[in-house]
Design a protein around this motif. Structure first.
Motif, PDB file in Angstrom:
ATOM      1  N   TRP A   1       0.860  -1.097   0.006  1.00 29.46           N
ATOM      2  CA  TRP A   1       0.053   0.083  -0.042  1.00 29.46           C
ATOM      3  C   TRP A   1       1.009   1.284  -0.101  1.00 29.46           C
ATOM      4  CZ3 TRP A   1      -4.766  -0.005  -1.382  1.00 29.46           C
ATOM      5  CH2 TRP A   1      -5.590  -1.247  -1.243  1.00 29.46           C
TER       6      TRP A   1
ATOM      7  N   TRP B   1      -0.917   4.814  -2.913  1.00 27.34           N
ATOM      8  CA  TRP B   1      -2.160   5.212  -2.283  1.00 27.34           C
ATOM      9  C   TRP B   1      -1.918   5.314  -0.884  1.00 27.34           C
ATOM     10  CZ3 TRP B   1      -6.264   7.295  -3.418  1.00 27.34           C
ATOM     11  CH2 TRP B   1      -7.524   7.649  -2.580  1.00 27.34           C
TER      12      TRP B   1
ATOM     13  N   GLN C   1       1.385   7.265  -0.340  1.00 30.43           N
ATOM     14  CA  GLN C   1       1.280   8.545  -1.415  1.00 30.43           C
ATOM     15  C   GLN C   1       2.542   8.507  -2.286  1.00 30.43           C
ATOM     16  OE1 GLN C   1       0.856  11.173   2.372  1.00 30.43           O
ATOM     17  NE2 GLN C   1       0.094  12.219   0.571  1.00 30.43           N
TER      18      GLN C   1
ATOM     19  N   THR D   1       2.317   6.187  -8.715  1.00 31.24           N
ATOM     20  CA  THR D   1       1.957   4.888  -9.343  1.00 31.24           C
ATOM     21  C   THR D   1       3.144   4.204 -10.056  1.00 31.24           C
ATOM     22  OG1 THR D   1       1.276   5.943 -11.249  1.00 31.24           O
ATOM     23  CG2 THR D   1      -0.277   5.736  -9.589  1.00 31.24           C
TER      24      THR D   1
ATOM     25  N   PHE E   1      -5.988   1.064  -5.809  1.00 33.21           N
ATOM     26  CA  PHE E   1      -5.924   2.664  -6.054  1.00 33.21           C
ATOM     27  C   PHE E   1      -7.506   2.977  -5.900  1.00 33.21           C
ATOM     28  CE2 PHE E   1      -5.444   6.915  -7.795  1.00 33.21           C
ATOM     29  CZ  PHE E   1      -4.141   7.156  -7.328  1.00 33.21           C
ATOM     30  N   GLN E   2      -8.025   4.049  -5.307  1.00 35.31           N
ATOM     31  CA  GLN E   2      -9.115   4.447  -5.439  1.00 35.31           C
ATOM     32  C   GLN E   2      -9.675   5.419  -6.416  1.00 35.31           C
ATOM     33  OE1 GLN E   2     -11.263   6.637  -2.319  1.00 35.31           O
ATOM     34  NE2 GLN E   2     -10.873   4.811  -0.769  1.00 35.31           N
TER      35      GLN E   2
ATOM     36  N   TYR F   1      -3.089  13.008  -6.295  1.00 33.08           N
ATOM     37  CA  TYR F   1      -2.686  12.227  -7.517  1.00 33.08           C
ATOM     38  C   TYR F   1      -2.928  12.719  -8.788  1.00 33.08           C
ATOM     39  CZ  TYR F   1      -0.632   8.216  -4.711  1.00 33.08           C
ATOM     40  OH  TYR F   1       0.057   7.455  -3.872  1.00 33.08           O
TER      41      TYR F   1
ATOM     42  N   GLN G   1      -7.014   5.320 -11.938  1.00 31.84           N
ATOM     43  CA  GLN G   1      -7.089   4.065 -11.225  1.00 31.84           C
ATOM     44  C   GLN G   1      -6.810   2.942 -11.952  1.00 31.84           C
ATOM     45  OE1 GLN G   1     -10.998   2.325 -10.305  1.00 31.84           O
ATOM     46  NE2 GLN G   1     -10.456   1.546  -8.347  1.00 31.84           N
TER      47      GLN G   1
ATOM     48  N   TRP H   1     -11.736   1.253  -3.815  1.00 32.64           N
ATOM     49  CA  TRP H   1     -10.914   0.607  -4.595  1.00 32.64           C
ATOM     50  C   TRP H   1     -11.470  -0.316  -5.643  1.00 32.64           C
ATOM     51  CZ3 TRP H   1     -10.438   1.467   0.706  1.00 32.64           C
ATOM     52  CH2 TRP H   1      -9.691   2.282   0.931  1.00 32.64           C
TER      53      TRP H   1
END
Length: 855
Positions: free
Chosen positions: A527, A530, A533, A536, A552-553, A595, A617, A652
């Motif tokens: 994690w 996300w 922080q 990606t 990822f949300q 993001y 996402q 997510w």
């Protein structure tokens, strides 16, 4: 009219045998309920829960609409009474054995029959069988179930302890009970108390069916088709048959047959003692048809018929469906640390899939069609595994039947997640019985790949330093809680799996890494992207032997948002409603924005924000999947968080609560195909990997194009390539400077195609720079719609590169076979659409947009 179900079969152990009847009567009708301290009765639905009954009687409004959740927290502080009156059929009354079988009571329930208490239940996950012979009348039986408030039952337990158990996202404050996180005291679905993707609705009710069962002499309680050794040449099997007998019986005969052909696999003649008997029938099937996961072969299921009888009469029979396979977890030291992967019929499997949570907060309203579609959405996204997460439920039989049918392997958690539990004494024994019930219920499913003790409890103790927290409180408390942990997860649960499902792998916790080494041992929940922080692109660097969680949300699409938040004032990511439908905390919606601002350009408006959050996402999870697949065989599994939602929410999930596919689900479907072409830039080079899940080597042609966004080809390279079976290889590498041929990196994209000899094409697109640095052109997209079987075919063509083309129809739920896809300049793309709309309506209402339209 009473429903009597006689379990009959035309197959006999011997030609002269006669089939006896085992009777069942459905007790799911005629129920009513009331608040225990009030007198008004209302009709109830069984199976059901109190919230759905209140909703059906218009006592409460839709719990998922806008802010309604807040006003419904009183429900779990009340006790509730359910009642029905029924007559027993004469045939049932004549039987020697009569029992009421509750398949699920949620959770603290006192059960009365004709005024006499017959059961005190305290576990949502257990089945309860109560002998009612002598208590049952021919007519006018009153069956009452009194549900105690789980909050009122468990707060005194919380208050009585000198220390507190650390818990996961128990939203006690939302429930109006301050910091009293009582979820761990009830054997009940943890997510009912709230989670970081779900609301707080602590339900009570008769959540699974109730039946009356009756028989004479003896009754088959359970059949376990134990697969001791299975390969393509033979399957050595022991059928373990549990029979409950009234008396001692000599010369009882047990036979195992093929339910379809009648072929007898094995028989024994034996004596039965009074009470429970466990008998074994050994047999071998030569050259069995094996069960395979999705993508590797057929999901053949054998139907075994077990018959038990004596004195020329079949007393009972039971059908058991299962697939024959060898399914193992290989977890052993290797040169890189400790391997962790699944092996199916002797072949290593790269697990491709997602984590699965319950489909609704109100479980009984999930329909068989929703179950079917949820599993099919995994199948159609090329998954071969779902992880049933430990904060929900041991799913209904139908879920596992569908996984068996479609080849989805199941990672099955026991129902413990993100918390420590008071697992000692009667509570631990209650859990042991829960585990026995569910292991026995599920052990014949070929889809069950492993049992895992819990989700993240060991992880919290070690990597989140719960051990240090308790040590600072009191070394005595630390010892107590750690002993409770080991007694449950290192003793009780593995003992149950070993006794009742021998041969099935048990993992004590997920993730589980020796010496806190997440890179080289066991499975990993990553994690850093996300929660941490990290960008990606970090997915390209982080390694594990098996990724069992990451994600990822994003928000649901606008058409979904309008269902639960229809007011224009709600259409802001920081509005009260949108924040209430985001349970990860106040940081989460702003984090999506952060993001987006780092990786994309700023969206124009709310609709653009929803759309771009989904593309982001999808891009993030696509990066992760490709990185994990490139890294095989070091890494042998990738299960993203999560497959589905239990209510409408920013989360997510790759599919929203209403079943709409997000961009992530489309992107994952392509990244999970049986072959993947994956470009990745590293150290000044462009590497092209080819990954294959096929069991034979594949030859074909690799075509790499570098093109401007107007379609002009800057460079093109083609090569004939052979890809080995079931592995990942770097098939091509070139200096980036040479590949781009002097063109600025932000003005082009890389398009790679591998065309296998059988004609199947695998494509991928890669941007040499961050998308924030690219000024995508305004694309003009034409459409043509034709009627085809089961819907319409939409032909699209763009004059320029169109990023993440999005098709939607306002006010209608239309399923597009493809969506959020890149449209190459001057190339046609065909998309099938399923909708009841007419062709004219679809032409007039279809909205086509792309990335450039939203910033």
């Amino acid at each position: 009219m009473k429903k009597i179900i006689a379990f009959l079969t035309g197959l006999c152990l011997l030609p002269c045998w006669i089939q006896a009847d085992i009777l069942q009567q459905n007790l799911n009708s005629g129920w009513k309920f009331r608040q225990s301290r009030l007198t008004n009765w209302y009709p109830a639905t069984v199976p059901g829960v109190i919230h759905t009954d209140l909703l059906a009687n218009k006592i409460i409004d839709d719990p998922f609409f806008r802010l309604n959740e807040r006003g419904l927290q009183w429900i779990d502080k009340e006790d509730w009474m359910y009642e029905t009156v029924f007559d027993a059929d004469n045939a049932i009354m004549e039987k020697n054995n009569i029992q009421i079988h509750f398949f699920g009571l949620d959770t603290y329930a006192d059960v009365y029959l004709n005024g006499e208490q017959i059961l005190k239940a305290d576990n949502m996950f257990r089945e309860w069988k109560v002998d009612v012979k002598g208590k049952l009348k021919a007519s006018g039986n009153k069956l009452e179930v009194y549900f105690h408030s789980p909050i009122k039952i468990d707060i005194p337990k919380f208050d009585a302890l000198p220390y507190q158990y650390r818990t996961g996202p128990d939203q006690s404050e939302n429930g109006g009970i301050f910091d009293k996180r009582v979820s761990i005291f009830a054997r009940k679905a943890g997510y009912h108390y709230g989670w970081d993707w779900g609301p707080r609705f602590v339900t009570s009710g008769i959540w699974r069916p109730v039946i009356l069962e009756a028989w004479n002499d003896f009754h088959i309680q359970n059949v376990f088709i134990r697969q001791k050794e299975v390969d393509a040449k033979k399957a050595n099997i022991t059928a373990q048959v549990e029979i409950l007998s009234d008396n001692t019986v000599s010369n009882a005969q047990i036979a195992i047959k093929d339910a379809d052909s009648g072929k007898i696999y094995g028989t024994i003649t034996t004596s039965l003692k009074q009470g429970l008997n466990t008998l074994s029938v050994d047999f071998t099937i030569k050259n069995p048809t094996l069960w395979w996961c999705k993508g590797w072969g057929d999901q053949h299921l054998y139907s075994f018929l077990t018959e038990a009888g004596f004195q020329s009469k079949i007393i009972d029979s039971q059908k058991t469906k299962t697939g024959l396979r060898s399914l193992k977890v290989i977890n052993r030291p290797d040169k890189d640390g400790e391997a962790f992967y699944f092996e199916l019929n002797g072949i290593p499997v790269f697990a491709k899939g997602a984590n699965y949570i319950p489909q609704d907060n109100f479980l009984p309203r999930v329909t068989p069609e929703q179950y079917r579609q949820t599993v099919l959405d995994a199948v159609n996204a090329n998954m071969n595994m779902l992880r049933v997460w430990g904060g929900g439920i041991y799913e209904n039989d139908l879920f596992y039947d569908l996984c068996d049918l479609y080849g989805i392997m199941v990672w099955q958690d026991f129902m413990f997640a993100c918390s420590l539990y008071p697992s000692e004494g009667a509570f631990l024994e209650n859990i042991r019985q829960e585990a026995i019930d569910n292991v026995k219920r599920l052990r014949n499913h070929p889809s069950i790949a492993l049992w895992c003790g819990n989700n993240e409890v060991y992880y919290f103790w070690t990597l989140w330093n719960f051990d240090e927290y308790y040590r600072e409180q009191s070394p005595e408390y630390e010892k107590i809680i750690w002993k409770q942990y080991t007694d449950l997860f290192d003793k009780t649960l593995p003992e149950v799996v070993g006794e009742y499902s021998p041969g099935t792998f048990y993992l004590s916790s997920s993730p589980y890494n020796k010496n806190k080494d997440e890179d080289h041992n066991g499975d990993r929940h990553y994690w850093g992207v996300w929660h941490g922080q990290e960008p990606t692109t970090k997915y390209n660097e982080v390694r594990s032997r098996f990724f069992s969680e990451y994600g990822f949300q994003s928000f649901p699409e606008f058409e979904s948002v309008k269902i639960f938040a229809p007011e224009p004032d709600d259409w802001n990511i920081t509005s009260e409603v949108m924040m209430a439908h985001q349970r990860a905390g106040n940081y989460a919606n702003p984090r999506i924005r952060e993001y987006l601002q780092k990786e994309y350009k700023e969206p124009l408006d709310f609709q653009g924000f929803l759309y771009m959050s989904q593309v982001l996402q999808g891009d993030a999870v696509k990066i992760a999947i490709e990185a994990h697949r490139r890294d095989r065989p070091y890494c042998m599994g990738t299960l993203f968080w999560q497959h589905n939602d239990c209510w409408p929410v920013a989360s997510w999930a790759s599919r929203d609560y209403y079943g709409r596919w997000k961009a992530q689900h489309y992107f994952a479907r392509d990244a999970y195909r049986d072959m993947l072409v994956s470009p990745i830039a590293k150290d000044g080079k462009m590497d092209i990997y080819l990954i294959s899940d096929r069991l034979k080597a594949v030859s074909g042609k690799l075509d790499i194009q570098v093109a401007r966004f107007n379609g002009e080809i800057v460079n093109r390279i083609t090569q004939n390539i052979s890809v080995p079976a079931n592995t990942s290889v770097k098939s091509f590498s070139i200096e980036m400077e040479k590949l781009l041929n002097g063109t600025p990196a932000n003005e082009v994209f890389v398009y790679a195609v591998f065309t296998a000899k059988d004609g199947t094409a695998y494509t991928n697109r890669y941007f040499p720079v961050a998308q924030k640095e690219i000024d995508f052109p305004k694309a003009h997209i034409s459409k043509e719609i034709q009627t085809v079987t089961d819907g319409y075919e939409i032909t699209l063509q763009s004059d320029k590169f169109a990023r993440a083309v999005f098709l939607t129809v306002e006010g209608h739920d239309v399923f597009f076979e493809n969506n959020y896809f890149d449209l190459l300049p001057n190339q046609q793309t065909k998309v099938k659409a399923k909708t009841p709309l007419s062709k004219t309506e679809l032409e007039n209402r279809l909205k086509i947009s792309s990335f450039k339209d939203y910033y």
